[in-house]
Scaffold this active site. Structure first.
Site, PDB file in Angstrom:
ATOM      1  N   SER A 273      39.367  59.797  -0.337  1.00 51.39           N
ATOM      2  CA  SER A 273      38.597  60.171   0.827  1.00 51.39           C
ATOM      3  C   SER A 273      37.809  59.021   1.440  1.00 51.39           C
ATOM      4  O   SER A 273      37.462  59.067   2.612  1.00 51.39           O
ATOM      5  CB  SER A 273      37.628  61.291   0.454  1.00 51.39           C
ATOM      6  OG  SER A 273      36.657  60.809  -0.461  1.00 51.39           O
TER       7      SER A 273
ATOM      8  N   SER B  37      38.814  58.683  -5.025  1.00 51.11           N
ATOM      9  CA  SER B  37      38.449  58.396  -3.635  1.00 51.11           C
ATOM     10  C   SER B  37      37.843  57.018  -3.385  1.00 51.11           C
ATOM     11  O   SER B  37      37.648  56.639  -2.232  1.00 51.11           O
ATOM     12  CB  SER B  37      37.481  59.466  -3.121  1.00 51.11           C
ATOM     13  OG  SER B  37      38.169  60.662  -2.882  1.00 51.11           O
TER      14      SER B  37
ATOM     15  N   LYS C 264      29.209  55.317   2.755  1.00 51.24           N
ATOM     16  CA  LYS C 264      30.071  56.491   2.970  1.00 51.24           C
ATOM     17  C   LYS C 264      29.215  57.661   3.452  1.00 51.24           C
ATOM     18  O   LYS C 264      28.113  57.872   2.936  1.00 51.24           O
ATOM     19  CB  LYS C 264      30.791  56.844   1.670  1.00 51.24           C
ATOM     20  CG  LYS C 264      31.879  57.904   1.825  1.00 51.24           C
ATOM     21  CD  LYS C 264      32.602  58.148   0.502  1.00 51.24           C
ATOM     22  CE  LYS C 264      33.678  59.217   0.618  1.00 51.24           C
ATOM     23  NZ  LYS C 264      34.330  59.491  -0.686  1.00 51.24           N
TER      24      LYS C 264
END
Ligand SMILES: [Mg+2]
Ligand SMILES: [Zn+2]
Lengths: 496, 489, 100
Positions: free
Chosen positions: B153, B177, B78
């Site tokens: 997210s 997330s 990420k």
């Protein structure tokens, strides 16, 4: 139109307060492993943590906690059993994260005091709190005429200092000092500095900024509530602390007498004029939005550990001073002279660093007192440490320096050329006793003054002194006078 | 073997094949790079692909320089985690082009374990969002239906795993997330115990809540990754100095006989889609059938988790994001010799941050302001204590708690963009674990209208192993649905 | 009832260093009003009154490091990400306000 200080304090009662920031002398910074050192090339003592790079996290330096607790104990404070760091949020480019990791409503140390001597009387200055935080970087303002922020076209930031552990020591308002207000402020800072030096937690060099004072001053009429205070920022010498109080008292008295009101504001002290001027104020009050620092866990000093630190505290400076004066056999007159000249602690520290008492006394009451006087500063703010003075004394004792050379070395240190040995090396000041190297100077002296040479040849031995002096002058004092004399006599064929 | 086969394998299978020299790590890396090249223009899971670095790392594994249970397995990181020299944007324009001079601890541990870092995945800007639509670089698309969101997210990480672009990914979970994207992409996502995985090098959104964790297609793969990244880190003051719970063993146990499971009464009803509730009810039946004792448990303050979260997280964010000021790194706007630094900072932040980030900075600044602190931030922290007490009491009665991971299946791109509150409600079920700090997992429990539904398991702090024990048993009984990927043809 | 005024929003924007334009200010004022209305529920939680706030999810205390110097970053790496650098330092436009 100003009101003289003493006159002002016949009409108004002063209240002063001091916030002192002290950089701790740790090896590494507060929250990262970067070296906490003064004077390195810009931005070479930085890492993701102290640059506030995205993702970096702080870890508390255990030595900084210990030093803060020791300072609190030496100031008779209570030590928190549990406290937290907090974030103080405001934007400023020398603060990498745009928040300062500090302490807010839970300081490490609270409710202490420091007794100071002023004019033979003891004044107790109460300490509200001692807390731990981090220093900011340094900003250089470019393009303005004065190097100051106003008029600058841009600024350059160096983060070497950012994250150095900083202890903030805050007094309660000091009242009832009357005309001694300025002297009390100065004496408090001096005593605090000596106490911190004794604890060996900081080099407390005001001229290098490792100790900095904010001075709060207000005036009120007797029997009425305290007046509005102003905060004079970054007062960086003992002398300036005194002058800042004096000038604020005088300035505020004028305003108050003319029926005006004092504005609560930050002011700057000018070393050049000895007066304060208003800082550029923001249009809105700052709201620091303090909250507990989530990246750090609470600090809970173990009471047993605190007790052990307390037991191991050194004697306070006032006690140590008396002991040393007795030990060294200094006369009452001597020590009084040193107190008056503000060099007693410097002399004692020089002795502690290894110099004989007489030598230490001579340096600080003589050459160094003169140097301070001509620089318009106090002896303790000279850029030379007692340890450096002791080193010079040692070099003289070992024959590496003559008295004249020693003064040159000291002047070099004062001029910021480094430690005594650095100055000796850089200026090439070692005593020259190499006969070959002196030979030509000796020959030149004889050739330049044939009349004197003849007198010596004729048996008038004392006349050789003029030739020795000429050689010493030619060698800028670096020659060993005894060797010069011996050489001269040899060349002139005279024996003693 | 075809490269399709290489990308369909689990991480455990791939690691075993590489260790047995049936396939080289370089071949595996290349297969995944090819897969990314083939599909990522449509999925848009990646913001940056580091083919050169990935192949170099794979070559080191093949040369025997690096080994371990995941050596040679590709992974998608990420874009909120720093990787030295590799662009790290956090999905924001304000960091466009920034290359960190250091590795996050998670990144360093992955590298040391021989994991092959393929690149950085898309995310909602600064991890603020539940759809990846708040990325400054455009949304990621759900591999199950490209018109739908992959969650957020960490939608990029979940989509990369679901689309076979990587068998493993790292996500971060502040309010859900990792788990909500896992739920809507039919993958496994775990938020470890807060303090279980180092946050050093994780670009902070909300310091007291952020936690990095694994994304995978199987429970065992997630456990293997968990074991690589977890463990005490002296660079993170909030890192727990205890051994990592035995997650891999737990994932392989596949037995939950006698385990006490609590269904959280408050994480149901209003706001939860019928299809989600139906799959969740079946999941609970299955857990009972597998030998667990299932009871209903009440956590009375969970209803206040969402407001508490939307005060705490923005407050911390408003402070954490202050460092993006155009001085030391990142974007600078308006430096024309006329504007002052204050103006340049304000212009930079105005243009560098997207609307959701600005919304939260403003909200957090408000909640921390003098005069509002006690009523908002202070009160939220107290509610956090009450939510923690709810968990503590619940765990006196049961070993783990379960709920739907997300109140709905993947919604359509754009559907909730104009309604921040509707977006925030995506995290209804996931937020309590963040506030408490305990670990939680989402794993697939079937489909609703052809779209994945996630089962959430929540455990006490530092009992991450229980998630894997329950998840492993559940997955063995009900394998995850497989996306058709019909858009590929 | 409105939770937040436009003036408050403008003040928050200045505190946050966000150069919001008028339209954005209006939009944010409305959105923040809605969000604050939604989170206001938290004030109803009356049994929170005597509860100690949780600031940290982990019950750790006294996490420190020894006072040991570790290598800093090379200066090239320090300045590599800077929008502008000069003489080994970070260069910024003229600063208006004094330090707080
Ligand atoms: Mg301070
Ligand atoms: Zn550092």
């Amino acid at each position: 139109m100003t009101v003289p200080y003493l006159e002002a304090l016949q009409e108004f009662e002063p209240v002063i307060g001091l916030e002192t920031h002290v950089e701790l002398g740790t090896n590494s910074k507060m929250f990262c492993g970067c070296a906490a050192e003064f004077g390195a090339e810009p931005n070479t003592r930085t890492c993701p943590v102290c640059l506030g790079l995205p993702g970096a996290l702080p870890v508390v330096n255990e030595k900084a906690i210990e030093s803060t607790v020791r300072i609190g104990l030496a100031l008779h404070c209570s030590i928190a059993t549990w406290c937290r760091f907090a974030r103080k949020n405001y934007f400023y480019p020398d603060m990498p994260k745009n928040f300062q990791t500090s302490q807010y409503d839970e300081p490490l140390c609270v409710d202490g005091y420091l007794d100071v001597e002023v004019g033979g009387e003891t004044v107790r200055v109460e300490i509200e709190r001692v807390h731990l935080e981090e220093d900011t970087g340094k900003t250089l303002h470019v393009g303005g005429a004065t190097g100051r922020i106003s008029g600058a076209t841009h600024s350059l930031v160096d983060y070497n200092r950012a994250g150095i552990p900083l202890v903030e020591i805050v007094t309660r308002p000091v009242t009832g000092t009357g005309e001694r207000a300025a002297a009390v402020a100065k004496a408090y800072v001096a005593e605090l500095r000596d106490l911190l030096r004794g604890l060996d937690v900081s080099d407390v060099r005001m001229e290098q900024g490792s100790m900095r004072c904010d001075v709060n001053t207000s005036l009120g009429r007797p029997g009425e509530p305290w007046g509005t205070r102003t905060e004079t920022k970054n007062v960086n010498s003992l002398r300036s602390v005194e002058r800042a109080v004096r000038s604020e008292v005088e300035r505020q008295a004028v305003v108050l007498r003319s029926g005006g009101r004092i504005v609560q504001e930050t002011r700057h002290f000018s070393e050049a004029t000895g007066t304060t001027s208003p800082g550029r104020s923001k249009e809105e009050a700052t709201d620091y939005r303090y909250f507990p620092e989530p990246d750090l866990v609470p600090v809970a000093p173990d009471p047993a550990w605190v007790a052990a630190l307390k037991a191991a505290l050194p004697e306070p400076p006032s006690v140590r001073r008396k002991q040393l004066v007795t030990q060294l056999g200094l006369s009452e007159n001597d020590s009084q002279a040193m107190v008056n000249a503000g060099v007693l602690d410097l002399v004692l520290a020089t002795v502690e660093a290894g110099a004989p008492a007489a030598e230490a006394r001579n340096w600080w009451l003589g050459h160094l007192a003169q140097a301070a006087n001509s620089a318009g500063t106090s002896p303790d703010e000279l850029a030379i440490t007692p340890a450096a003075v002791a080193r010079v004394v040692e070099l003289v004792a070992s024959g590496s320096l003559t008295a004249g050379l020693a003064r040159q070395v000291v002047d070099g240190v004062l001029a910021g050329e480094g430690a005594p040995d650095d100055v000796v090396a850089a200026r090439g000041l070692a005593v020259v006793s190499d006969e070959g190297a002196l030979g030509s100077a000796v020959d030149e002296a004889i050739a330049a003054q044939p009349g004197i040479a003849d007198k010596v040849r004729g048996g008038k031995l004392p006349a050789v002194g003029a030739l020795v002096g000429a050689v010493m002058k030619a060698t800028r004092g670096q020659a060993d006078a005894a060797v010069v004399r011996k050489l001269l006599l040899e060349r002139l064929g005279v024996s003693e | 073997m075809s490269s399709t086969d290489l990308t369909r394998r689990t991480a455990a299978e791939t690691a075993a094949a590489i260790a047995a020299r049936e396939v080289s790590a370089v071949e595996v890396a290349q297969a995944h790079l090819d897969r990314i090249a083939a599909v990522d223009d449509r999925v848009h899971a990646f913001l940056h692909v580091d083919a050169e670095g990935a192949l170099a790392q794979a070559a080191r594994v093949d040369a025997g320089e690096l080994s371990g249970p995941l050596a040679g397995v590709p992974l998608a990181l990420k874009d909120v985690l720093c990787q030295e020299g590799i662009p790290t944007t956090v999905g924001s324009k304000i960091l466009e082009g920034w290359r960190p001079p250091y590795d996050a601890t998670v990144t360093a541990r992955l590298k040391a374990a021989g994991v092959v870092l393929l690149g950085k995945t898309n995310m909602d800007e600064f991890a603020m969002g539940s759809s990846t639509e708040h990325s400054a670089y455009g949304p990621t698309h759900n591999p199950w239906d490209l018109d739908r969101i992959p969650g957020g997210s960490g939608g990029g990480s979940a989509a990369a795993v679901a689309a076979y672009e990587a068998p493993l990914a790292i996500g971060t979970d502040t309010g859900g997330s990792i788990r909500q994207p896992a739920s809507v992409t039919g993958t496994v996502g775990v938020k470890p115990t807060y303090g279980g995985v180092s946050r050093y090098g994780l670009v902070a959104f909300s310091s007291s809540l952020d936690q990095a964790g694994p994304c995978a297609r199987t429970v065992l793969d997630a456990a293997l990754l968990h074991a690589v990244i977890a463990g005490h880190d002296p660079a993170d003051s909030t890192s727990i100095p205890l051994p990592v719970p035995p997650v891999v063993e737990a994932a392989q146990k596949r037995d939950i006989t006698g385990l006490r499971i609590g269904v959280v009464k408050e994480l149901a009803g209003e706001g939860y889609e019928a299809g989600v509730e139906a799959r969740f009810a079946e999941a609970v039946e299955l857990l009972t059938a597998l030998g667990a004792t299932v009871t209903e448990v009440s956590c009375p303050h969970f209803g206040y988790a969402l407001p508490a979260y939307y005060l705490i997280a923005p407050s911390e964010a408003s402070s954490n994001l202050a460092r993006f000021d155009s001085v030391r790194f990142g974007l600078r706007v308006g430096d024309d010799g006329v504007h002052s630094l204050e103006e340049v900072m304000s212009l930079t932040r105005e243009q560098g941050f997207g609307p959701e980030v600005k919304r939260r900075i403003m909200l957090g600044t408000y909640a921390l302001s003098s005069g509002y602190y006690d009523a908002y931030y202070g009160q939220a922290q107290k509610v956090r204590t009450l939510i923690t007490q709810d968990f503590t009491r619940a765990f006196e009665q049961v070993d783990v708690l379960v709920s739907p991971a997300s109140p709905g299946v993947a919604f359509r791109l754009g559907e909730k963009l104009g309604d921040p509150l509707a977006m925030y409600r995506q995290d209804l079920a996931t937020i309590p674990s963040n506030l408490y700090g305990g670990p939680a997992m989402s794993l697939p429990c079937g489909l609703s209208d052809g779209l994945p539904v996630g089962l959430q398991i929540m455990a006490p702090t530092m009992r991450d192993d229980l998630l894997y024990q329950v998840g492993g048993a559940f997955e063995a009984a009900l394998p995850a649905p497989v996306p058709s990927l019909s858009w590929e043809s | 009832m409105s939770q937040i005024t436009r003036e408050e929003v403008a003040h928050l924007a200045r505190l946050s260093r966000l150069a919001l334009d008028d339209a954005e200010l209006d939009g944010l004022a409305a959105q923040l009003d809605v969000i604050l209305g939604a989170v206001a529920a938290i004030r109803e939680v009356t049994d929170a009154a005597d509860v100690r706030p949780t600031t940290h999810a982990v019950p750790l205390e006294n996490v420190t490091r020894p006072d040991v110097v570790r290598p800093s970053l090379p200066r090239d790496a320090v300045l590599a990400g800077a929008p502008q650098a000069e003489d080994g330092r970070f260069r910024v436009p003229q600063i208006l306000a004094d330090e707080a």
